[in-house]
Design an enzyme around this catalytic site. Sequence first.
Site, mmCIF file in Angstrom:
data_model
loop_
_atom_site.group_PDB
_atom_site.id
_atom_site.type_symbol
_atom_site.label_atom_id
_atom_site.label_comp_id
_atom_site.label_asym_id
_atom_site.label_seq_id
_atom_site.Cartn_x
_atom_site.Cartn_y
_atom_site.Cartn_z
ATOM 1 N N HIS A 1 -0.741 6.422 4.956
ATOM 2 C CA HIS A 1 0.177 5.755 4.027
ATOM 3 C C HIS A 1 1.460 6.574 3.878
ATOM 4 O O HIS A 1 2.562 6.067 4.044
ATOM 5 C CB HIS A 1 -0.502 5.568 2.670
ATOM 6 C CG HIS A 1 0.430 5.112 1.600
ATOM 7 N ND1 HIS A 1 0.999 3.861 1.611
ATOM 8 C CD2 HIS A 1 0.917 5.753 0.505
ATOM 9 C CE1 HIS A 1 1.801 3.749 0.552
ATOM 10 N NE2 HIS A 1 1.769 4.878 -0.117
ATOM 11 N N TYR B 1 -11.054 6.408 4.553
ATOM 12 C CA TYR B 1 -11.362 5.041 4.113
ATOM 13 C C TYR B 1 -11.288 3.968 5.200
ATOM 14 O O TYR B 1 -11.526 2.812 4.919
ATOM 15 C CB TYR B 1 -10.448 4.645 2.942
ATOM 16 C CG TYR B 1 -8.944 4.780 3.222
ATOM 17 C CD1 TYR B 1 -8.265 3.798 3.930
ATOM 18 C CD2 TYR B 1 -8.230 5.888 2.804
ATOM 19 C CE1 TYR B 1 -6.908 3.921 4.193
ATOM 20 C CE2 TYR B 1 -6.870 6.030 3.060
ATOM 21 C CZ TYR B 1 -6.218 5.046 3.752
ATOM 22 O OH TYR B 1 -4.886 5.170 4.025
ATOM 23 N N ARG C 1 -0.678 -0.597 9.952
ATOM 24 C CA ARG C 1 -0.103 0.731 9.706
ATOM 25 C C ARG C 1 -0.918 1.738 10.513
ATOM 26 O O ARG C 1 -2.039 2.079 10.147
ATOM 27 C CB ARG C 1 -0.213 1.031 8.201
ATOM 28 C CG ARG C 1 0.578 2.227 7.718
ATOM 29 C CD ARG C 1 0.092 2.649 6.334
ATOM 30 N NE ARG C 1 -1.155 3.368 6.443
ATOM 31 C CZ ARG C 1 -2.109 3.384 5.501
ATOM 32 N NH1 ARG C 1 -1.958 2.711 4.384
ATOM 33 N NH2 ARG C 1 -3.212 4.076 5.678
HETATM 34 C C1 LIG Z 1 4.459 -0.461 -9.586
HETATM 35 C C2 LIG Z 1 3.785 0.555 -8.741
HETATM 36 N N1 LIG Z 1 2.458 0.698 -8.795
HETATM 37 C C3 LIG Z 1 1.831 1.616 -8.009
HETATM 38 C C4 LIG Z 1 2.560 2.415 -7.171
HETATM 39 C C5 LIG Z 1 1.851 3.422 -6.282
HETATM 40 N N2 LIG Z 1 1.908 2.962 -4.875
HETATM 41 C C6 LIG Z 1 2.781 3.463 -4.000
HETATM 42 S S1 LIG Z 1 2.642 2.747 -2.501
HETATM 43 C C7 LIG Z 1 1.384 1.734 -3.006
HETATM 44 C C8 LIG Z 1 0.726 0.775 -2.060
HETATM 45 C C9 LIG Z 1 1.666 -0.269 -1.529
HETATM 46 O O1 LIG Z 1 1.049 -1.024 -0.522
HETATM 47 P P1 LIG Z 1 1.809 -2.154 0.252
HETATM 48 O O2 LIG Z 1 2.545 -3.006 -0.697
HETATM 49 O O3 LIG Z 1 0.830 -2.812 1.144
HETATM 50 O O4 LIG Z 1 2.914 -1.361 1.107
HETATM 51 P P2 LIG Z 1 2.707 -0.325 2.312
HETATM 52 O O5 LIG Z 1 2.805 1.044 1.707
HETATM 53 O O6 LIG Z 1 1.407 -0.592 2.943
HETATM 54 O O7 LIG Z 1 3.846 -0.540 3.248
HETATM 55 C C10 LIG Z 1 1.074 1.986 -4.345
HETATM 56 C C11 LIG Z 1 0.009 1.311 -5.096
HETATM 57 C C12 LIG Z 1 3.972 2.256 -7.155
HETATM 58 N N3 LIG Z 1 4.740 2.990 -6.357
HETATM 59 N N4 LIG Z 1 4.562 1.315 -7.928
#
Ligand SMILES: Cc1ncc(C[n+]2csc(CCOP(=O)(O)OP(=O)(O)O)c2C)c(N)n1
Length: 376
Positions: A274, A283, A270
């Site tokens: 985020h 970080y 990425r």
């Molecule tokens: C069930 C749940 N827990 C926490 C969140 C908060 N949250 C939003 S994005 C994220 C990280 C996701 O990371 P990843 O699966 O690697 O996807 P990326 O954003 O890197 O594409 C979190 C913890 C959420 N949206 N849903």
Amino acid sequence: MTIDSMRAAPHQGDDGGPGLVQLLTPEGERVEHPDYPLDVTADELRGLYRDLVVVRGIDREAVSLTRQGELGLWASLLGQEAAQIGSGRALTGTDMVFPTYREHGVAYCRGVEPIKLLGMFRGVNHSGWNPAEHGFHLYTIVIGSQTLHATGYAMGIQRDGVLGTPNAGAAIAYFGDGATSQGDVNEAFVFASVAHAPIVFFCQNNQWAISEPLERQSRIPLYRRAQGFGFPGVRVDGNDVLACLAVTRAALENARTGQGPTLVEAYTYRMGAHTTTDDPTRYRLKSDEEAWKLKDPIERVRAYLAREGLASETFFRSVDDEAKAVAADLRKECRALPDPPPGAMFEHVYAAPHPLMTEEQEAFAAYLDTFEEVPA
Ligand SMILES: Cc1ncc(C[n+]2csc(CCOP(=O)(O)OP(=O)(O)O)c2C)c(N)n1
Ligand SMILES: [Mg+2]
């Protein structure tokens, strides 16, 4: 194998490790892989290049619009264009996509107008497209939940009895590296495996779940998780549009012909934050970003096209111009999006009237009536 050797730390260098499927190197050299032969015409290659550049342009414009207060938030796909265009172009009309919130490139491949995505991030629609029309489900923010929806859908396809026929479609669920730690995703793996469901689990491992690095999600490469659930897993270079196309095509074909699920781990990075509310300088190391810049998914296709004489400078300029024009139109359309009336939030919650909804709707209308009309 001894217990001690099994406890060894996983190989997770930024080259993706020995299992990585690659058809186009970061330097833009075409390489072959015995399991994934791919014939692409010069026209198709130029088309893929165009898709990558246009989608990056849409994404960049959305980030700018957010900075200028036109959108509430945006989850940038910068760096992940090849994973999305490669897999997106492997889909056929009968397949059904279950995305997260970052799949703008896949949405583009499914014919969802980018303005519909922007409308959602502007807060003026509730995902403004019809999933059935596009074979592209609504964006999902709840991490991992769409993998269960996709598995259920795939089990439905199976029960339709179409697998192995020309009408067969597959389900494909997109999710991130962080999502693999969710219970929902692991449950989806179990159901899909034992049902032998026609589904592709497409994990974009972009190395981060907001500020949590990959090491906090897994001790082994993610694609190897599939083996424990009883279906194949493959790691593909997520910055290589050709490899993503070939691997996803093969996985979808396996699903459509009744051979069960596959986990595809697209190993990528990425490049941006985020979302627009995140600051990655807090970080992660700048040097990591610099290392991944050298693997840019667009530059390698451009280098290949140029070296092989498959595209001219005029072509590259025309694609850049097209991307700029698409972005300019998008900006105009975005600013012109009307604010919905406040009561519109009740629409599309249920297909048919629902007593609780009607009660809430009436209470809200009565509340709005307590405001005095402000002259324009
Ligand atoms: C069930 C749940 N827990 C926490 C969140 C908060 N949250 C939003 S994005 C994220 C990280 C996701 O990371 P990843 O699966 O690697 O996807 P990326 O954003 O890197 O594409 C979190 C913890 C959420 N949206 N849903
Ligand atoms: Mg991630």
